[in-house]
Design a protein around this motif. Sequence first.
Motif, short mmCIF file in Angstrom:
data_model
loop_
_atom_site.label_atom_id
_atom_site.label_comp_id
_atom_site.label_asym_id
_atom_site.label_seq_id
_atom_site.Cartn_x
_atom_site.Cartn_y
_atom_site.Cartn_z
N ARG A 211 12.54 -18.99 16.34
CA ARG A 211 11.79 -17.78 15.78
C ARG A 211 12.67 -16.75 15.82
NH1 ARG A 211 7.60 -17.03 19.40
NH2 ARG A 211 6.66 -15.65 17.78
N MET A 212 13.95 -16.50 16.68
CA MET A 212 14.59 -15.47 16.22
C MET A 212 15.27 -15.41 15.04
SD MET A 212 14.62 -14.06 19.40
CE MET A 212 16.07 -12.97 19.24
N ILE A 213 15.38 -16.59 14.32
CA ILE A 213 16.05 -16.65 13.00
C ILE A 213 14.98 -16.22 11.83
CG2 ILE A 213 16.93 -18.35 11.51
CD1 ILE A 213 18.05 -19.69 13.98
N GLY A 214 13.62 -16.86 12.19
CA GLY A 214 12.71 -16.61 10.93
C GLY A 214 11.35 -17.05 11.55
N GLU A 215 10.45 -16.94 10.60
CA GLU A 215 9.01 -17.06 11.05
C GLU A 215 8.83 -18.54 10.33
OE1 GLU A 215 6.94 -14.22 8.61
OE2 GLU A 215 7.56 -12.66 9.58
N ASP A 216 8.30 -19.45 11.42
CA ASP A 216 8.07 -20.90 11.06
C ASP A 216 6.66 -21.13 10.51
OD1 ASP A 216 7.20 -20.51 13.59
OD2 ASP A 216 8.61 -21.72 14.62
N SER A 217 6.72 -22.23 9.74
CA SER A 217 5.22 -22.65 9.20
C SER A 217 5.45 -24.17 8.88
CB SER A 217 4.85 -21.85 8.00
OG SER A 217 5.79 -21.80 7.01
N ARG A 218 4.35 -24.75 8.36
CA ARG A 218 4.51 -26.08 7.76
C ARG A 218 4.64 -25.96 6.49
NH1 ARG A 218 2.05 -30.09 10.72
NH2 ARG A 218 0.53 -28.42 11.53
N ASN A 219 5.56 -26.91 5.89
CA ASN A 219 5.61 -27.02 4.49
C ASN A 219 4.55 -27.79 3.69
OD1 ASN A 219 6.39 -28.15 2.02
ND2 ASN A 219 8.57 -27.69 2.04
N LYS A 220 3.65 -27.33 3.15
CA LYS A 220 2.25 -28.08 2.70
C LYS A 220 2.60 -29.28 1.85
CE LYS A 220 -0.58 -24.05 3.23
NZ LYS A 220 -1.33 -22.94 2.43
N LYS A 221 3.88 -29.37 1.28
CA LYS A 221 3.96 -30.55 0.30
C LYS A 221 4.54 -31.71 1.12
CE LYS A 221 5.25 -27.82 -3.94
NZ LYS A 221 6.10 -27.34 -4.88
N ASN A 222 5.32 -31.52 2.23
CA ASN A 222 5.99 -32.57 2.78
C ASN A 222 5.74 -32.63 4.29
OD1 ASN A 222 7.72 -30.82 3.90
ND2 ASN A 222 9.36 -31.46 2.33
N GLY A 223 4.99 -31.39 4.84
CA GLY A 223 4.70 -31.40 6.33
C GLY A 223 5.81 -30.92 7.04
N LEU A 224 7.07 -30.86 6.57
CA LEU A 224 8.15 -30.41 7.54
C LEU A 224 8.07 -28.93 8.06
CD1 LEU A 224 10.84 -32.15 5.24
CD2 LEU A 224 10.26 -32.94 7.70
N ILE A 225 8.85 -28.78 9.16
CA ILE A 225 8.73 -27.36 9.71
C ILE A 225 9.69 -26.46 8.59
CG2 ILE A 225 9.42 -25.97 11.61
CD1 ILE A 225 9.46 -28.47 13.11
N GLN A 226 9.26 -25.28 8.18
CA GLN A 226 10.28 -24.48 7.49
C GLN A 226 10.12 -23.13 8.03
OE1 GLN A 226 8.18 -24.47 3.59
NE2 GLN A 226 6.62 -23.10 4.21
N TRP A 227 11.24 -22.58 7.79
CA TRP A 227 11.42 -20.92 8.09
C TRP A 227 11.62 -20.05 7.07
CZ3 TRP A 227 13.63 -25.13 10.41
CH2 TRP A 227 13.53 -25.39 11.64
N ARG A 228 11.06 -19.04 7.27
CA ARG A 228 11.29 -17.75 6.23
C ARG A 228 12.28 -16.83 7.15
NH1 ARG A 228 10.85 -12.71 5.23
NH2 ARG A 228 10.52 -11.95 2.95
N MET A 229 13.42 -16.84 6.79
CA MET A 229 14.42 -16.00 7.47
C MET A 229 13.98 -14.66 7.46
SD MET A 229 18.57 -15.63 7.06
CE MET A 229 19.05 -17.17 7.67
N HIS A 230 14.15 -14.05 8.66
CA HIS A 230 13.97 -12.59 8.99
C HIS A 230 14.76 -11.73 8.11
CE1 HIS A 230 11.44 -13.42 12.12
NE2 HIS A 230 12.51 -13.81 12.96
N ASN A 231 14.21 -10.74 7.15
CA ASN A 231 15.18 -10.03 6.31
C ASN A 231 16.26 -9.24 6.75
OD1 ASN A 231 13.39 -10.44 3.90
ND2 ASN A 231 11.90 -8.78 4.55
N ALA A 232 16.15 -8.78 8.13
CA ALA A 232 17.30 -8.43 8.75
C ALA A 232 18.38 -9.24 9.16
CB ALA A 232 16.70 -7.32 9.96
N LEU A 233 17.91 -10.39 9.37
CA LEU A 233 18.98 -11.52 9.59
C LEU A 233 19.81 -11.62 8.50
CD1 LEU A 233 20.59 -13.42 11.51
CD2 LEU A 233 18.80 -14.83 11.45
N ALA A 234 18.97 -11.99 7.42
CA ALA A 234 19.63 -12.27 6.14
C ALA A 234 20.52 -11.36 5.67
CB ALA A 234 18.34 -12.50 4.94
#
Length: 393
Positions: A211-234
Motif C-alpha cells: 500500500r506504500m506503492i498504491g491503493e489495492d483492490s480486486r480486479n472484478k474480471k479475474n479476481g486478481l489483486i490490482q494496484w492504482r499507483m499513487h500519483n506522487a510515486l508515479a
Amino acid sequence: MSTLHIIQGDRDGDKKWIERHAGKRATSGFNWVMPKAAQPGDEVIIYIGGHGFFAKGRVRSHTLPRPDWQHRYGAKVGSIRLIDPPIPLEAIQRSIPKLTWANYPRSITTPEPQIASQIRSLIDEYGAALPKFSAAQYRAALEKMGTRVTENLRTMLSTHTRAPKLILDNQQLAQSAGQTDPSYTNAHYGRLGHMLARALGHRGKERVWTRMIGEDSRNKKNGLIQWRMHNALAEAVRAMHWRPTIRPDAEEDIRLAEKSLATLDNTTRKAVIDARRGQGRFRQQLIELWGGACAVTGCDVRAALTASHIKPWRACSNKERLSAHNGLLLIGTLDCLFDNGLITFEENGRLCTSSQLSAKQKRTLGLRSGMKLRRIERAHLPFLKWHRDKEYS
C-alpha cells in the motif's frame, strides 16, 4: 471471543459462490470442510490459493462427517463478507510468522487465540489510511534506496506508470518482469513497499506494505489483486528516468524463464537460450537479414556487431525470442543506446534520440540527423512499436 478457523476454497466454484453471496444473508447449501470441533457461530477465514485470505464468515451448522471424504468433517457457512482486496499469502507470512499453517497452506486449521487475534488485526488494519507523501519525498526515497531497487523492480514500476489510470494487476506486473506467477509481484512489491516506508521514515505498523506503492483492490474480471499507483510515486518514478546501467544479465533472464523453457524440446530450448546470449541461430539469422553489417551504419566488422532483441527477451514469448524480425544487428554504441532506451526507430526507420542526450553528447556518440535503418519490413513494425512505447524515454 468466538473461535476462529481457517478453511479452504477452490479458485472456481467456491470463489464464484463467495462473490455471488457476499454481503447477503445466505448460507451455503453444501458443507465446507471444517475442523471437527467447529461450532455454530465460530468465525471462519476462507483462503483461496493464488489470492490469499479472500473472505470471512460464520459457521452456521454443527459439523458432520463428510461422506465424500474419509476422516473429514463439514459444516455450512454463512454471513460471507469479502476481504477486499484479498490479503496475499506473502503478506500473511510476513505479518504473522508464528502462523505455521501459512508455510504450506493446503489444509484447514484452528489457530491459537493469540494468533487468531493477530489475524483479525491484520484484516482490520488492511484498510487503514496511510500518510500522504509528495513526489519529491518519493524520489528522495528511491534515490536513497539506490541499487536495492533491482532491474526487475524498476521495470515493473516504469511499466506501472504507463498503465491506463495507473492500474495494473499482479499478473500484468509479473509479466512485465518476464514472470508468469502473480505471487512474484506480491512478494517483490511487498519488499519494495517495506523499503520505501523505511526510506521515507514511515514508522507505522503496516502489515501490507504494497500500500506504500498504491491503493489495492480486486480486479472484478479475474479476481486478481490490482494496484492504482499513487500519483506522487508515479511522478517520482518518471523523474528517475530509469534505464539499466548495464545490459540485463543473460543468465539471470534464462534462470527466471526456466519454467517456460522446460516446455520446449532440447533443440528449440538451446536456440532460445542462445538467442538471449546473442549467439547461435538468432545471430546468424540477423547476419543474413542485414547482410552481415550494422542495420544503421553499414559497418561490416563482425567483432563490433551485437545481435540484440528489439522487444527484450525477458518480455517475449518463445516464438518472439527466435524471430529475426525481433532483432537488430548494431554496432556496440548503438546497441547499448537502444537497449537503454536512449534511441529508438520510427515506422519509417528514422532514428530518434532521447531528450536525455545533450547536443554535445549526440555528437560525441556519432549520432547524426538523418540516420535510419537501412531496411525495414512489415514484420519489424510491432516490435519497433513495442520498443517506442515501453523502452524509449
